[in-house]
Design a protein around this motif. Structure first.
Motif, short mmCIF file in Angstrom:
data_model
loop_
_atom_site.label_atom_id
_atom_site.label_comp_id
_atom_site.label_asym_id
_atom_site.label_seq_id
_atom_site.Cartn_x
_atom_site.Cartn_y
_atom_site.Cartn_z
N UNK A 107 0.85 -1.20 0.00
CA UNK A 107 0.00 0.00 0.00
C UNK A 107 0.88 1.24 0.00
N UNK A 108 0.68 2.09 -1.01
CA UNK A 108 1.39 3.36 -1.13
C UNK A 108 0.37 4.48 -0.94
N UNK A 109 0.80 5.56 -0.29
CA UNK A 109 -0.11 6.69 -0.11
C UNK A 109 -0.20 7.51 -1.39
N UNK A 110 -1.43 7.66 -1.88
CA UNK A 110 -1.72 8.51 -3.04
C UNK A 110 -2.33 9.81 -2.53
N UNK A 111 -2.11 10.87 -3.26
CA UNK A 111 -2.65 12.17 -2.86
C UNK A 111 -3.88 12.52 -3.67
N UNK A 112 -4.89 13.01 -3.00
CA UNK A 112 -6.07 13.60 -3.61
C UNK A 112 -5.99 15.07 -3.24
N UNK A 113 -5.88 15.93 -4.25
CA UNK A 113 -5.65 17.35 -3.99
C UNK A 113 -6.70 18.17 -4.73
N UNK A 114 -7.15 19.22 -4.12
CA UNK A 114 -8.10 20.10 -4.78
C UNK A 114 -8.46 21.29 -3.91
N UNK A 115 -9.54 21.92 -4.29
CA UNK A 115 -10.07 23.05 -3.53
C UNK A 115 -11.42 22.64 -2.99
N UNK A 116 -11.87 23.31 -1.98
CA UNK A 116 -13.15 22.94 -1.40
C UNK A 116 -13.99 24.17 -1.13
N UNK A 117 -15.27 23.92 -0.98
CA UNK A 117 -16.19 24.95 -0.50
C UNK A 117 -16.86 24.38 0.74
N UNK A 126 -17.51 20.41 0.13
CA UNK A 126 -17.55 19.92 -1.24
C UNK A 126 -16.18 20.12 -1.86
N UNK A 127 -15.60 19.03 -2.39
CA UNK A 127 -14.24 19.07 -2.93
C UNK A 127 -14.28 19.13 -4.45
N UNK A 128 -13.53 20.09 -5.00
CA UNK A 128 -13.30 20.19 -6.44
C UNK A 128 -11.88 19.70 -6.65
N UNK A 129 -11.74 18.41 -6.95
CA UNK A 129 -10.41 17.80 -6.98
C UNK A 129 -9.61 18.24 -8.20
N UNK A 130 -8.31 18.28 -8.02
CA UNK A 130 -7.39 18.64 -9.09
C UNK A 130 -6.45 17.48 -9.44
N UNK A 131 -6.71 16.30 -8.85
CA UNK A 131 -5.89 15.13 -9.16
C UNK A 131 -6.77 14.08 -9.82
N UNK A 136 -13.67 11.78 -1.97
CA UNK A 136 -14.74 11.34 -1.08
C UNK A 136 -16.10 11.74 -1.65
N UNK A 137 -17.09 10.86 -1.45
CA UNK A 137 -18.44 11.16 -1.91
C UNK A 137 -19.06 12.28 -1.08
N UNK A 138 -18.74 12.28 0.21
CA UNK A 138 -19.22 13.37 1.05
C UNK A 138 -18.26 13.56 2.22
N UNK A 139 -18.18 14.81 2.66
CA UNK A 139 -17.38 15.16 3.83
C UNK A 139 -18.23 16.15 4.63
#
Length: 177
Positions: A107-117, A126-131, A136-139
């Motif tokens: 298992x390697x750590x992958x990054x999920x990166x973005x902006x959120x509101x 709400x995440x607007x991912x850039x990767x 996540x479906x919801x946070x």
């Protein structure tokens, strides 16, 4: 005249120090979070020990290194480091169609990166991912310093690939990004 000067001084001090005070959103959100618990919607055997469980911290020890970060000041930046499987055989890296006992799973750590509101009334993020990775479906904010995320994941088990839904509880371990 002294009263006017005093009022001006008080107003100037309030203005000066109000710029240093964190906003409510910063107080509630900004920081780095680690996983407290991760529950699957059903029992699976990801670590191939012959025991299925819904507790993903038992099945995927790499989750202990997974983190989530929120930064209000820098354009509401979001990051999430999440373990993803990588498979190794004598022939090199592969992605199996089904269960293969000869493979070694790492298992390697992958990054999920973005902006959120952030919606203050619903406490939803709400995440607007850039990767290219999933998001996540919801946070949502549970309380100050606690965040719950719902994440769908395809996992490799003795039964082959299975789709599960995870409920992840994060707790803030620092209030800096």
């Amino acid at each position: 005249m002294k009263i006017v000067k005093l009022l001006i001084l008080v107003a100037a001090l309030q203005f000066t120090f109000s710029g240093c005070k964190k906003s409510e959103e910063e107080e509630v959100l900004t920081g780095r979070y680690s996983i407290v618990s991760t529950q699957s919607d059903r029992s699976v055997d990801i670590n191939m020990d012959g025991q299925s469980t819904r507790d993903m911290l038992v099945e995927m020890p790499a989750l202990k290194n997974a983190t989530l970060g929120l930064n209000v000041n820098n354009s509401r930046l979001f990051d999430m480091f999440w373990p993803k499987e990588s498979f190794h055989s004598r022939d090199g890296r592969v992605v199996p169609d089904g269960y293969d006992p000869s493979l070694f799973v790492n298992y390697d750590l992958d990054a999920i990166i973005g902006y959120y509101s952030y919606d203050k009334s619903s406490r939803e993020i709400d995440v607007d991912k850039k990767s290219d990775n999933e998001k996540p479906e919801s946070i949502r904010v549970i309380s100050e310093g606690e965040i719950e995320a719902i994440f769908s994941e395809k996992v490799y088990t003795r039964s082959g690939w299975e789709d599960i839904t995870l409920t992840i509880l994060y707790k803030r371990f620092t209030d800096t990004f």
